[in-house]
Design a protein around this motif. Structure first.
Motif, PDB file in Angstrom:
ATOM      1  N   LYS A 123       0.785  -1.213   0.096  1.00 25.04           N
ATOM      2  CA  LYS A 123      -0.017   0.084  -0.207  1.00 25.04           C
ATOM      3  C   LYS A 123       0.922   1.190   0.003  1.00 25.04           C
ATOM      4  CE  LYS A 123      -3.534  -2.840   0.587  1.00 25.04           C
ATOM      5  NZ  LYS A 123      -4.317  -3.293  -0.569  1.00 25.04           N
ATOM      6  N   LYS A 124       0.448   2.497  -0.292  1.00 20.84           N
ATOM      7  CA  LYS A 124       0.987   3.702  -0.389  1.00 20.84           C
ATOM      8  C   LYS A 124       1.749   3.861   1.102  1.00 20.84           C
ATOM      9  CE  LYS A 124      -1.417   6.036  -4.162  1.00 20.84           C
ATOM     10  NZ  LYS A 124      -2.197   7.182  -4.407  1.00 20.84           N
ATOM     11  N   GLN A 125       0.918   3.370   2.111  1.00 20.05           N
ATOM     12  CA  GLN A 125       1.207   3.771   3.292  1.00 20.05           C
ATOM     13  C   GLN A 125       2.672   3.196   3.563  1.00 20.05           C
ATOM     14  OE1 GLN A 125       0.067   5.979   5.458  1.00 20.05           O
ATOM     15  NE2 GLN A 125       1.773   5.642   6.946  1.00 20.05           N
ATOM     16  N   HIS A 126       2.850   1.945   3.235  1.00 20.03           N
ATOM     17  CA  HIS A 126       4.266   1.070   3.290  1.00 20.03           C
ATOM     18  C   HIS A 126       5.295   2.009   2.767  1.00 20.03           C
ATOM     19  CE1 HIS A 126       1.081  -2.477   3.318  1.00 20.03           C
ATOM     20  NE2 HIS A 126       1.836  -2.365   4.589  1.00 20.03           N
ATOM     21  N   ALA A 127       4.922   2.603   1.765  1.00 16.53           N
ATOM     22  CA  ALA A 127       6.027   3.398   0.930  1.00 16.53           C
ATOM     23  C   ALA A 127       6.462   4.920   1.667  1.00 16.53           C
ATOM     24  CB  ALA A 127       5.666   4.073  -0.566  1.00 16.53           C
ATOM     25  N   LYS A 128       5.449   5.234   2.454  1.00 18.70           N
ATOM     26  CA  LYS A 128       5.803   6.243   3.202  1.00 18.70           C
ATOM     27  C   LYS A 128       6.665   5.693   4.506  1.00 18.70           C
ATOM     28  CE  LYS A 128       1.666   8.954   1.769  1.00 18.70           C
ATOM     29  NZ  LYS A 128       0.308   9.257   2.361  1.00 18.70           N
ATOM     30  N   GLU A 129       6.241   4.863   5.197  1.00 19.32           N
ATOM     31  CA  GLU A 129       7.097   4.319   6.098  1.00 19.32           C
ATOM     32  C   GLU A 129       8.332   3.908   5.992  1.00 19.32           C
ATOM     33  OE1 GLU A 129       5.972   4.375   9.146  1.00 19.32           O
ATOM     34  OE2 GLU A 129       3.592   4.855   8.987  1.00 19.32           O
ATOM     35  N   ILE A 130       8.541   3.325   4.675  1.00 15.16           N
ATOM     36  CA  ILE A 130       9.905   3.305   4.168  1.00 15.16           C
ATOM     37  C   ILE A 130      10.859   4.225   4.081  1.00 15.16           C
ATOM     38  CG2 ILE A 130      11.148   2.274   2.234  1.00 15.16           C
ATOM     39  CD1 ILE A 130       8.944   0.229   1.819  1.00 15.16           C
ATOM     40  N   CYS A 131      10.275   5.365   3.956  1.00 16.21           N
ATOM     41  CA  CYS A 131      10.841   6.621   3.744  1.00 16.21           C
ATOM     42  C   CYS A 131      11.603   7.119   5.117  1.00 16.21           C
ATOM     43  CB  CYS A 131      10.417   7.687   2.992  1.00 16.21           C
ATOM     44  SG  CYS A 131      10.147   7.076   1.204  1.00 16.21           S
ATOM     45  N   LYS A 132      11.011   6.260   6.232  1.00 13.17           N
ATOM     46  CA  LYS A 132      11.464   6.888   7.403  1.00 13.17           C
ATOM     47  C   LYS A 132      12.539   6.261   8.058  1.00 13.17           C
ATOM     48  CE  LYS A 132       6.637   8.500   8.433  1.00 13.17           C
ATOM     49  NZ  LYS A 132       5.503   8.399   9.573  1.00 13.17           N
ATOM     50  N   MET A 133      12.881   4.929   7.361  1.00  9.63           N
ATOM     51  CA  MET A 133      13.913   4.109   7.875  1.00  9.63           C
ATOM     52  C   MET A 133      15.498   4.649   7.305  1.00  9.63           C
ATOM     53  SD  MET A 133      11.861   0.511   6.641  1.00  9.63           S
ATOM     54  CE  MET A 133      12.687  -0.683   7.664  1.00  9.63           C
ATOM     55  N   LEU A 134      15.678   5.622   8.205  1.00 12.06           N
ATOM     56  CA  LEU A 134      16.975   6.572   7.650  1.00 12.06           C
ATOM     57  C   LEU A 134      18.174   5.756   7.794  1.00 12.06           C
ATOM     58  CD1 LEU A 134      16.037   9.489   9.897  1.00 12.06           C
ATOM     59  CD2 LEU A 134      15.243   9.062   7.493  1.00 12.06           C
ATOM     60  N   ILE A 175      11.988   9.745  -0.275  1.00  9.24           N
ATOM     61  CA  ILE A 175      13.139   8.834  -0.742  1.00  9.24           C
ATOM     62  C   ILE A 175      14.430   9.456  -0.582  1.00  9.24           C
ATOM     63  CG2 ILE A 175      13.454   9.136  -3.176  1.00  9.24           C
ATOM     64  CD1 ILE A 175      13.236   5.689  -1.252  1.00  9.24           C
ATOM     65  N   GLY A 176      14.470  10.653  -0.651  1.00 11.12           N
ATOM     66  CA  GLY A 176      15.986  11.489  -0.536  1.00 11.12           C
ATOM     67  C   GLY A 176      16.473  11.560   0.934  1.00 11.12           C
ATOM     68  N   LYS A 177      15.577  11.098   1.810  1.00 11.60           N
ATOM     69  CA  LYS A 177      16.109  11.282   3.141  1.00 11.60           C
ATOM     70  C   LYS A 177      16.955  10.073   3.611  1.00 11.60           C
ATOM     71  CE  LYS A 177      12.156  13.817   5.367  1.00 11.60           C
ATOM     72  NZ  LYS A 177      11.243  13.753   6.222  1.00 11.60           N
ATOM     73  N   LEU A 178      16.867   8.980   2.897  1.00 14.04           N
ATOM     74  CA  LEU A 178      17.720   7.721   3.090  1.00 14.04           C
ATOM     75  C   LEU A 178      19.090   7.933   2.428  1.00 14.04           C
ATOM     76  CD1 LEU A 178      14.924   5.159   1.873  1.00 14.04           C
ATOM     77  CD2 LEU A 178      15.216   6.344   4.103  1.00 14.04           C
ATOM     78  N   GLN A 179      19.921   8.621   3.158  1.00 11.03           N
ATOM     79  CA  GLN A 179      21.062   9.108   2.963  1.00 11.03           C
ATOM     80  C   GLN A 179      22.213   7.919   2.806  1.00 11.03           C
ATOM     81  OE1 GLN A 179      22.284  12.320   1.970  1.00 11.03           O
ATOM     82  NE2 GLN A 179      20.266  12.333   1.532  1.00 11.03           N
ATOM     83  N   TYR A 180      21.789   6.770   3.265  1.00  9.52           N
ATOM     84  CA  TYR A 180      22.687   5.527   3.340  1.00  9.52           C
ATOM     85  C   TYR A 180      22.456   4.605   2.276  1.00  9.52           C
ATOM     86  CZ  TYR A 180      24.604   7.279   7.813  1.00  9.52           C
ATOM     87  OH  TYR A 180      25.055   8.437   8.780  1.00  9.52           O
ATOM     88  N   LEU A 181      21.306   4.882   1.454  1.00  7.48           N
ATOM     89  CA  LEU A 181      21.026   3.815   0.596  1.00  7.48           C
ATOM     90  C   LEU A 181      21.866   3.414  -0.663  1.00  7.48           C
ATOM     91  CD1 LEU A 181      18.295   2.051   0.092  1.00  7.48           C
ATOM     92  CD2 LEU A 181      17.471   3.828  -1.069  1.00  7.48           C
ATOM     93  N   GLU A 221      23.781  10.329  -2.161  1.00  4.89           N
ATOM     94  CA  GLU A 221      25.138  10.295  -2.685  1.00  4.89           C
ATOM     95  C   GLU A 221      26.020   8.880  -2.612  1.00  4.89           C
ATOM     96  OE1 GLU A 221      27.634  13.306  -0.812  1.00  4.89           O
ATOM     97  OE2 GLU A 221      25.833  14.820  -1.139  1.00  4.89           O
ATOM     98  N   ARG A 222      25.336   8.093  -1.892  1.00  2.00           N
ATOM     99  CA  ARG A 222      25.915   6.733  -1.664  1.00  2.00           C
ATOM    100  C   ARG A 222      25.280   5.755  -2.485  1.00  2.00           C
ATOM    101  NH1 ARG A 222      27.689   6.237   4.494  1.00  2.00           N
ATOM    102  NH2 ARG A 222      27.758   8.301   5.182  1.00  2.00           N
ATOM    103  N   LEU A 223      24.365   5.881  -3.211  1.00  4.84           N
ATOM    104  CA  LEU A 223      23.652   4.847  -4.170  1.00  4.84           C
ATOM    105  C   LEU A 223      24.536   4.381  -5.031  1.00  4.84           C
ATOM    106  CD1 LEU A 223      20.648   4.064  -4.386  1.00  4.84           C
ATOM    107  CD2 LEU A 223      20.221   5.696  -6.031  1.00  4.84           C
ATOM    108  N   VAL A 224      24.646   2.962  -5.090  1.00  2.60           N
ATOM    109  CA  VAL A 224      25.222   2.241  -5.824  1.00  2.60           C
ATOM    110  C   VAL A 224      24.731   1.363  -7.020  1.00  2.60           C
ATOM    111  CG1 VAL A 224      26.985   0.301  -6.131  1.00  2.60           C
ATOM    112  CG2 VAL A 224      27.042   1.810  -4.087  1.00  2.60           C
ATOM    113  N   ASN A 225      23.416   0.989  -6.557  1.00  2.00           N
ATOM    114  CA  ASN A 225      22.787   0.261  -7.710  1.00  2.00           C
ATOM    115  C   ASN A 225      21.283   0.744  -7.875  1.00  2.00           C
ATOM    116  OD1 ASN A 225      24.905  -1.711  -7.967  1.00  2.00           O
ATOM    117  ND2 ASN A 225      24.184  -2.538  -5.994  1.00  2.00           N
ATOM    118  N   ILE A 226      21.047   1.260  -9.119  1.00  2.00           N
ATOM    119  CA  ILE A 226      19.450   1.439  -9.449  1.00  2.00           C
ATOM    120  C   ILE A 226      19.054   0.493 -10.430  1.00  2.00           C
ATOM    121  CG2 ILE A 226      17.950   3.466 -10.428  1.00  2.00           C
ATOM    122  CD1 ILE A 226      19.564   5.210  -9.576  1.00  2.00           C
ATOM    123  N   LEU A 227      18.084  -0.222  -9.888  1.00  2.00           N
ATOM    124  CA  LEU A 227      17.370  -1.452 -10.825  1.00  2.00           C
ATOM    125  C   LEU A 227      15.983  -1.397 -11.091  1.00  2.00           C
ATOM    126  CD1 LEU A 227      19.181  -3.884  -8.674  1.00  2.00           C
ATOM    127  CD2 LEU A 227      20.006  -3.443 -10.671  1.00  2.00           C
TER     128      LEU A 227
END
Length: 565
Positions: free
Chosen positions: A246-257, A276-282, A303-309
């Motif tokens: 659900k959309k709510q799941h996506a919102k919650e994921i963006c809080k997993m910093l 999604i821009g808040k996930l600085q370690y992704l 800035e740490r993003l290595v893989n976009i699939l």
């Protein structure tokens, strides 16, 4: 089985009692064979000591329970870092076929693997994976066309042992599935939710989830414990194949910093939130085979993003990158896969030059005009990146105008080991025979000639070759060819060249191949897809051939269908 892993010299060092000890049990023999293969420096006395340690009394063969003793011995023999990686295998359910890349990317995110002896962390992870294959801890079940293991499985009894060790060390907590794991005595660190009805919910009663840093779910998201997506210290979130997103799941994921690895592959997500821009370690975001068709501009903040699939290769659904993507902040990118490039992607393509760490670029949809600025920019970017670390290049160009222009590159992408050009090529790029490291080549062409095949035969390292003939018509009853697929009526596979080729895939209305004596000396597997099977000659000249796979096109004629019914 054991001897196949060893040189003749090493076989002589091993006393027959070692195999007798296994009591004829296949798994015991296989695991011990892996142990032997990984210890080539041991001499006969060393192996006698192993026998004495495992069977201290009468030297009788081990029974079924003895397999666990062998597993324990072989596990304890492994280097510490590979033990850690092996414990991680129990994250996945019994009998599941698992992607090699999914596993190794998770190892990287968990910090199990780091740079070593001049190798990148990714390459070290590959080394550890291959070690587990050699140890027979995991078994390859599917190979990519470049020869690498694509997916693996773990034998049920091996997995049971690993689950037991992981439970003892509080390394992984498995809930549901086939295993009855005792509740952890303290904090849950890695949680794998594998389903199982009432026992599933009961298994989570009283557990402390506040310290979970790796969460993997199989099945429905409705099975997640309440507030589990609000766990702030989770570094790995793997929801691949889960339903009820659900959309709510996506919102919650963006809080997993602290998130490093995020897989939403084959879920029902259709939009990535701007937060999604808040996930600085992704480091890895996997949204393949979802309904996501565009990434928000905030992705450039990672800035740490290595893989976009992204995207879906089978359906040609592709992922649009934001027009204002700031590549200067994304210099760590190594894989950019499943993207779409059109006339609005001028800034995106211009900035590709900055991604000098890029190893894989896969364009699933290309819609640009010949002579336009973006047309020239993309050609320039590919040429530029080809001089750095680009190892895999895949381009699907329906018009084929861009593919034609690649012949004009002044400097070919010389480090490529995989090249896939899908469209309607008439001529091969002139520089293709200069790719000294190429192991995998996939081409979609209008016409295939003997001369083109002779050129490709010069590729010394080519392991896999795939051709798809895209135009021309075939009379499905007589086999007569018309149009550009005529290919001079016959294609001769030369007697010399293709020295390392093992896999040949050929898709065409008609298969007009003739193999000269000693052609493709190491070829092991041919896969053919056709409307009419006429025209295949002298396959007996393929001395190393082991498998032939035949598949008809949907529009094959009745004569052909009856022939292969």
């Amino acid at each position: 089985m054991a001897e196949s892993n060893m040189s003749e010299e090493n076989q002589k060092k091993i006393p027959p009692g070692l195999w007798k000890m296994c009591g004829g049990l296949p798994l015991a023999i296989v695991i011990m064979a892996g142990h032997v293969a990984c210890n080539p420096d041991k001499v006969e006395n060393d192996w006698k000591e192993v026998c004495t340690r495992l069977v201290p009394d009468s030297g009788k063969p081990l029974g079924q329970d003895g397999v666990t003793m062998i597993l324990s011995h072989c596990y304890n023999d492994m280097p510490a870092e590979i033990k850690t990686c092996s414990l991680h295998l129990c994250i996945f359910p019994k009998g599941r076929k698992i992607s090699r890349k999914r596993l190794t990317w998770r190892w990287l995110a968990e910090g199990f693997v780091s740079e070593k002896d001049g190798l990148s962390a990714e390459d070290v992870a590959e080394t550890y994976f291959n070690h587990l294959i050699k140890r027979k801890i995991i078994r390859a079940v599917e190979h990519s066309s470049n020869g690498k293991v694509k997916s693996y499985q773990v034998h049920d009894m091996v997995l049971k042992y690993i689950v037991s060790r992981a439970s003892e060390e509080n390394f992984v907590t498995v809930v549901g599935g086939h295993w009855l794991m005792a509740p952890p005595s303290n904090k849950v660190r890695r949680l794998s939710l594998q389903g199982g009805g009432s026992k599933y919910k009961k298994g989570m009663d009283g557990m402390n989830f506040s310290h979970v840093r790796s969460l993997t779910l199989f099945g429905s998201l409705t099975r997640l414990p309440s507030n589990s997506l609000k766990l702030g210290i989770v570094q790995v979130l793997d929801l691949e194949g889960c339903n009820d997103f659900k959309k709510q799941h996506a919102k919650e994921i963006c809080k997993m910093l602290l998130l490093k690895y995020l897989s939403l592959r084959r879920t029902e997500i259709d939009k990535i939130p701007k937060k999604i821009g808040k996930l600085q370690y992704l480091e890895t975001i996997d949204i393949r085979e979802t309904n996501v068709t565009e990434l928000p501009s905030t992705i450039s903040q990672l800035e740490r993003l290595v893989n976009i699939l992204g995207g879906n290769k089978r359906t040609r659904k592709a992922l649009k990158l934001p027009d204002d993507l700031k590549k200067e902040t994304m210099k760590s990118l190594r894989i950019l896969s499943g993207i779409e490039i059109d006339e609005r992607s001028v800034v995106v393509v211009a900035d590709l030059h900055l991604l000098t760490e890029l190893r894989k670029l896969a364009i699933y949809k290309l819609n640009i005009r010949k002579g336009s600025k973006i047309f020239k920019e993309l050609s320039s970017a590919i040429e530029y990146l080809g001089g750095y670390s680009l190892h895999t290049l895949k381009i699907d160009d329906e018009s084929s105008e861009f593919l034609k222009s690649l012949s004009a590159l002044s400097f070919p992408p010389k480090f490529l080991n995989a090249l896939e050009l899908s469209g309607k090529l008439v001529e091969l790029p002139q520089w293709i025979t200069k790719l000294d490291a190429l192991t995998k080549l996939t081409l979609s062409v209008r016409v295939l000639t003997t001369d083109a095949l002779r050129q490709l035969s010069k590729l010394k390292t080519l392991f896999s070759l795939t051709f798809s003939l895209t135009s021309g018509k075939v009379d499905s009853e007589t086999g007569a060819t018309t149009g550009e697929n005529k290919a001079d009526g016959e294609i001769i596979v030369p007697a010399s060249g293709f020295e390392e080729l093992k896999l040949l895939h050929f898709s065409a209305p008609l298969v007009p191949l003739t193999f000269q004596n000693n052609a493709m000396p190491k070829l092991e597997r041919i896969a053919l897809r056709f409307s009419n099977f006429g025209g295949m000659h002298d396959m007996e000249n393929l001395q190393g051939l082991k498998e032939v796979h035949l598949r008809m096109h949907d529009k094959a004629g009745e004569v052909t269908k009856l022939k292969f019914a």
